[in-house]
Design a protein around this motif. Sequence first.
Motif, PDB file in Angstrom:
ATOM      1  N   VAL A   1     -24.587 -42.945  -5.739  1.00  0.00           N
ATOM      2  CA  VAL A   1     -23.531 -43.910  -5.424  1.00  0.00           C
ATOM      3  C   VAL A   1     -22.349 -43.122  -4.841  1.00  0.00           C
ATOM      4  N   PRO A   2     -22.393 -42.842  -3.541  1.00  0.00           N
ATOM      5  CA  PRO A   2     -21.345 -42.017  -2.930  1.00  0.00           C
ATOM      6  C   PRO A   2     -19.932 -42.565  -3.122  1.00  0.00           C
ATOM      7  N   GLU A   3     -19.803 -43.885  -3.262  1.00  0.00           N
ATOM      8  CA  GLU A   3     -18.479 -44.485  -3.432  1.00  0.00           C
ATOM      9  C   GLU A   3     -17.973 -44.440  -4.871  1.00  0.00           C
ATOM     10  N   CYS A   4     -18.763 -43.892  -5.785  1.00  0.00           N
ATOM     11  CA  CYS A   4     -18.349 -43.781  -7.188  1.00  0.00           C
ATOM     12  C   CYS A   4     -17.073 -42.943  -7.262  1.00  0.00           C
ATOM     13  N   VAL A   5     -16.101 -43.451  -7.997  1.00  0.00           N
ATOM     14  CA  VAL A   5     -14.842 -42.736  -8.179  1.00  0.00           C
ATOM     15  C   VAL A   5     -14.977 -41.807  -9.375  1.00  0.00           C
ATOM     16  N   VAL A   6     -14.780 -40.531  -9.140  1.00  0.00           N
ATOM     17  CA  VAL A   6     -14.834 -39.551 -10.211  1.00  0.00           C
ATOM     18  C   VAL A   6     -13.396 -39.313 -10.671  1.00  0.00           C
TER      19      VAL A   6
ATOM     20  N   GLU B   1     -12.648 -32.021 -23.696  1.00  0.00           N
ATOM     21  CA  GLU B   1     -11.655 -32.978 -24.177  1.00  0.00           C
ATOM     22  C   GLU B   1     -11.533 -34.143 -23.207  1.00  0.00           C
ATOM     23  N   TRP B   2     -11.506 -33.836 -21.928  1.00  0.00           N
ATOM     24  CA  TRP B   2     -11.421 -34.879 -20.907  1.00  0.00           C
ATOM     25  C   TRP B   2     -12.591 -35.855 -21.045  1.00  0.00           C
ATOM     26  N   GLU B   3     -13.785 -35.346 -21.157  1.00  0.00           N
ATOM     27  CA  GLU B   3     -14.968 -36.198 -21.293  1.00  0.00           C
ATOM     28  C   GLU B   3     -14.955 -36.984 -22.602  1.00  0.00           C
ATOM     29  N   ALA B   4     -14.435 -36.378 -23.659  1.00  0.00           N
ATOM     30  CA  ALA B   4     -14.398 -37.050 -24.958  1.00  0.00           C
ATOM     31  C   ALA B   4     -13.476 -38.263 -24.955  1.00  0.00           C
ATOM     32  N   LEU B   5     -12.578 -38.348 -23.997  1.00  0.00           N
ATOM     33  CA  LEU B   5     -11.686 -39.510 -23.915  1.00  0.00           C
ATOM     34  C   LEU B   5     -12.438 -40.794 -23.570  1.00  0.00           C
ATOM     35  N   CYS B   6     -13.572 -40.674 -22.908  1.00  0.00           N
ATOM     36  CA  CYS B   6     -14.336 -41.869 -22.546  1.00  0.00           C
ATOM     37  C   CYS B   6     -14.798 -42.568 -23.817  1.00  0.00           C
ATOM     38  N   ASP B   7     -14.473 -43.864 -23.923  1.00  0.00           N
ATOM     39  CA  ASP B   7     -14.846 -44.613 -25.127  1.00  0.00           C
ATOM     40  C   ASP B   7     -16.241 -45.207 -25.053  1.00  0.00           C
ATOM     41  N   GLY B   8     -16.879 -45.140 -23.874  1.00  0.00           N
ATOM     42  CA  GLY B   8     -18.232 -45.659 -23.736  1.00  0.00           C
ATOM     43  C   GLY B   8     -18.305 -47.168 -23.584  1.00  0.00           C
ATOM     44  N   CYS B   9     -17.227 -47.795 -23.127  1.00  0.00           N
ATOM     45  CA  CYS B   9     -17.221 -49.258 -22.988  1.00  0.00           C
ATOM     46  C   CYS B   9     -18.023 -49.728 -21.770  1.00  0.00           C
ATOM     47  N   GLY B  10     -18.101 -48.908 -20.723  1.00  0.00           N
ATOM     48  CA  GLY B  10     -18.826 -49.269 -19.514  1.00  0.00           C
ATOM     49  C   GLY B  10     -18.028 -50.087 -18.519  1.00  0.00           C
ATOM     50  N   LYS B  11     -16.791 -50.454 -18.853  1.00  0.00           N
ATOM     51  CA  LYS B  11     -16.010 -51.308 -17.946  1.00  0.00           C
ATOM     52  C   LYS B  11     -15.667 -50.624 -16.634  1.00  0.00           C
ATOM     53  N   CYS B  12     -15.578 -49.308 -16.640  1.00  0.00           N
ATOM     54  CA  CYS B  12     -15.277 -48.616 -15.382  1.00  0.00           C
ATOM     55  C   CYS B  12     -16.446 -48.735 -14.406  1.00  0.00           C
TER      56      CYS B  12
END
Length: 162
Positions: free
Chosen positions: A84-89, A33-44
Amino acid sequence: MSRPRKRRAPTGRGRLRERFWERVPLREMDPAEWEALCDGCGKCCLNKLEDPDTREIALTRISCRLLDDATCRCAHYEERKQFVPECVVLTPKNIDQIAYWMPATCAYRLLAEGKPLHDWHPLVSGTPDSVHRAGVSVRGWTIPEFEVPEDEWEDHIIEEPT
């Protein structure tokens, strides 16, 4: 006109709960469910500049090296921290601390702020392309981060597509 079908995906329980985003708090969503929230816009995946005094976030058209500009998805999502170690998860545990950093249209941010998802969100529309058709994705107009020196990123600040 008939109502669009809702996106369904396998989870540990079999399927996503019906309209879970309207009923289940972020901290209680299962991983699917958490992953399904991503809309796939790429802005993050756009590089952002933050004003240290105001914490105001400015988006740039400069994308993370892992963003696939055609799909608006991370090319190495599962292994992204290795590249990308600085990627925010983003997680249910840290959403409250970093929601301000997420794009204004982001489902995670909207739900953390008690707002509904937009009509173009794939969970609402029933189709993953709705985010692109609505013009809110970064498809086709980003610049890879290796092509622009970091001290020139301010020259590439954009208004967030809403």
